[in-house]
Design a protein around this motif. Sequence first.
Motif, PDB file in Angstrom:
ATOM      1  N   PHE A 136     -35.431 -46.642  24.367  1.00  0.00           N
ATOM      2  CA  PHE A 136     -35.433 -46.268  25.882  1.00  0.00           C
ATOM      3  C   PHE A 136     -36.610 -47.263  26.474  1.00  0.00           C
ATOM      4  O   PHE A 136     -37.729 -47.444  25.800  1.00  0.00           O
ATOM      5  CB  PHE A 136     -35.963 -44.701  26.013  1.00  0.00           C
ATOM      6  CG  PHE A 136     -34.743 -44.030  25.642  1.00  0.00           C
ATOM      7  CD1 PHE A 136     -33.732 -43.954  25.918  1.00  0.00           C
ATOM      8  CD2 PHE A 136     -35.068 -43.123  24.649  1.00  0.00           C
ATOM      9  CE1 PHE A 136     -32.430 -43.235  25.690  1.00  0.00           C
ATOM     10  CE2 PHE A 136     -34.022 -42.211  23.922  1.00  0.00           C
ATOM     11  CZ  PHE A 136     -32.774 -42.183  24.648  1.00  0.00           C
ATOM     12  N   GLU A 137     -36.269 -47.658  27.410  1.00  0.00           N
ATOM     13  CA  GLU A 137     -37.180 -48.297  28.305  1.00  0.00           C
ATOM     14  C   GLU A 137     -38.494 -47.684  28.643  1.00  0.00           C
ATOM     15  O   GLU A 137     -38.386 -46.469  28.782  1.00  0.00           O
ATOM     16  CB  GLU A 137     -36.483 -48.990  29.628  1.00  0.00           C
ATOM     17  CG  GLU A 137     -37.228 -50.122  30.184  1.00  0.00           C
ATOM     18  CD  GLU A 137     -36.855 -50.256  31.833  1.00  0.00           C
ATOM     19  OE1 GLU A 137     -37.490 -51.206  32.262  1.00  0.00           O
ATOM     20  OE2 GLU A 137     -36.042 -49.660  32.075  1.00  0.00           O
ATOM     21  N   GLU A 138     -39.419 -48.239  28.757  1.00  0.00           N
ATOM     22  CA  GLU A 138     -40.672 -47.577  29.066  1.00  0.00           C
ATOM     23  C   GLU A 138     -40.751 -46.849  30.197  1.00  0.00           C
ATOM     24  O   GLU A 138     -40.346 -47.361  31.259  1.00  0.00           O
ATOM     25  CB  GLU A 138     -42.035 -48.400  28.933  1.00  0.00           C
ATOM     26  CG  GLU A 138     -43.154 -47.837  28.446  1.00  0.00           C
ATOM     27  CD  GLU A 138     -44.376 -49.077  27.917  1.00  0.00           C
ATOM     28  OE1 GLU A 138     -45.451 -48.568  28.131  1.00  0.00           O
ATOM     29  OE2 GLU A 138     -43.866 -50.053  27.203  1.00  0.00           O
ATOM     30  N   SER A 140     -38.800 -44.737  31.608  1.00  0.00           N
ATOM     31  CA  SER A 140     -37.489 -44.603  32.169  1.00  0.00           C
ATOM     32  C   SER A 140     -37.102 -43.053  31.972  1.00  0.00           C
ATOM     33  O   SER A 140     -35.906 -42.358  32.311  1.00  0.00           O
ATOM     34  CB  SER A 140     -36.434 -45.447  31.268  1.00  0.00           C
ATOM     35  OG  SER A 140     -36.397 -45.155  30.098  1.00  0.00           O
ATOM     36  N   LEU A 141     -37.948 -42.185  31.132  1.00  0.00           N
ATOM     37  CA  LEU A 141     -37.441 -41.093  30.914  1.00  0.00           C
ATOM     38  C   LEU A 141     -38.538 -39.995  31.713  1.00  0.00           C
ATOM     39  O   LEU A 141     -39.586 -40.148  31.862  1.00  0.00           O
ATOM     40  CB  LEU A 141     -37.709 -40.603  29.510  1.00  0.00           C
ATOM     41  CG  LEU A 141     -36.865 -41.559  28.450  1.00  0.00           C
ATOM     42  CD1 LEU A 141     -37.218 -41.215  26.895  1.00  0.00           C
ATOM     43  CD2 LEU A 141     -35.297 -41.735  28.748  1.00  0.00           C
TER      44      LEU A 141
END
Lengths: 170, 138
Positions: A136-138, A140-141
């Motif tokens: 996951f992209e930093e 992004s969650l």
Amino acid sequence: MRSILFYQLIKPRIFLRTYASSKKSQVSAFTVFDRKAKKLQRNRAALDIETSKQVDYLKDEVAHRLVDRLLDIKRNYDTIVDLGCGCGHIVKYMDHDISKKLVMCDMSEKMLERDKNIKYDVEVERIVVDEESLPFEENSLEAVISNLSLHWVNDLPDSIPKICVIHVIY
Amino acid sequence: MRLVVHNMLQCHVKGCDSNNFPLRLFDVELEIHEIEFNPQFLQSLLPKLDWNAFISTANQIGITSLPQALPEEIDEDFLKNLHRILFETHIMQGKMVCSNCSHEYPIKEGIPNMLLNEEEAEEEAEVEAEVETEAEED
Ligand SMILES: [Zn+2]
């Protein structure tokens, strides 16, 4: 001479034994579990659909409690990631008011697929992911939760450095 | 996999730290699965979306009906179009390729596989099976 002979006799056996447990992967002090063996075991377990459903109750119960704790947090999410979701336990108790969507992640594609045709209250997205290497992209969650799964991860501090784990039971 | 999820996936090969997002899509098969239109949800999602990555990805799979920049005035037509592309368009088959290290992540039956050592694992599973049958023969 004898010992050499002994070595030659025993060598093929040693070769056979060590070959299966992945000589290619780098071994650190934190490598306790054989993740590939774990994946194979999980895939095999999920293939027998009816038998595997008989043991869902344990993870279902803990998932229920985990979602109950989520309700204590006074906000709702657009997306929650379920890390090590198995065949889908958290998703059974998740409702639209907690999160619009659940991203189910597991290293075992067979587990991810087992209950693929069941409709849930939240939108579901499935991704084959190894918890030891997150894609996951930093930032992004919004939230990452995990139910009875992270105890199989070798190096937790190294595996989950960038994401903010808000609620973990492992 | 929908584009809204693609928008948060990056290459995670060790040492591949720059130019590793967004993953480029190839050989995709798309399906449309209609779901309920929820403008509030879309609005709340917009700030979290990497718009440039989303646009370039949409272009790769032949969707060109979106503006290059997020419009200042957002009307219902725009949101409906966005809803269709973000939430109703499913990538069923294909692959994602890292622009930096060229690592490929396959998408099968709508599920992207983000494991890194999949081929290696499959090879080993085969070897293991062989070893087992050999052992049985012994
Ligand atoms: Zn890469």
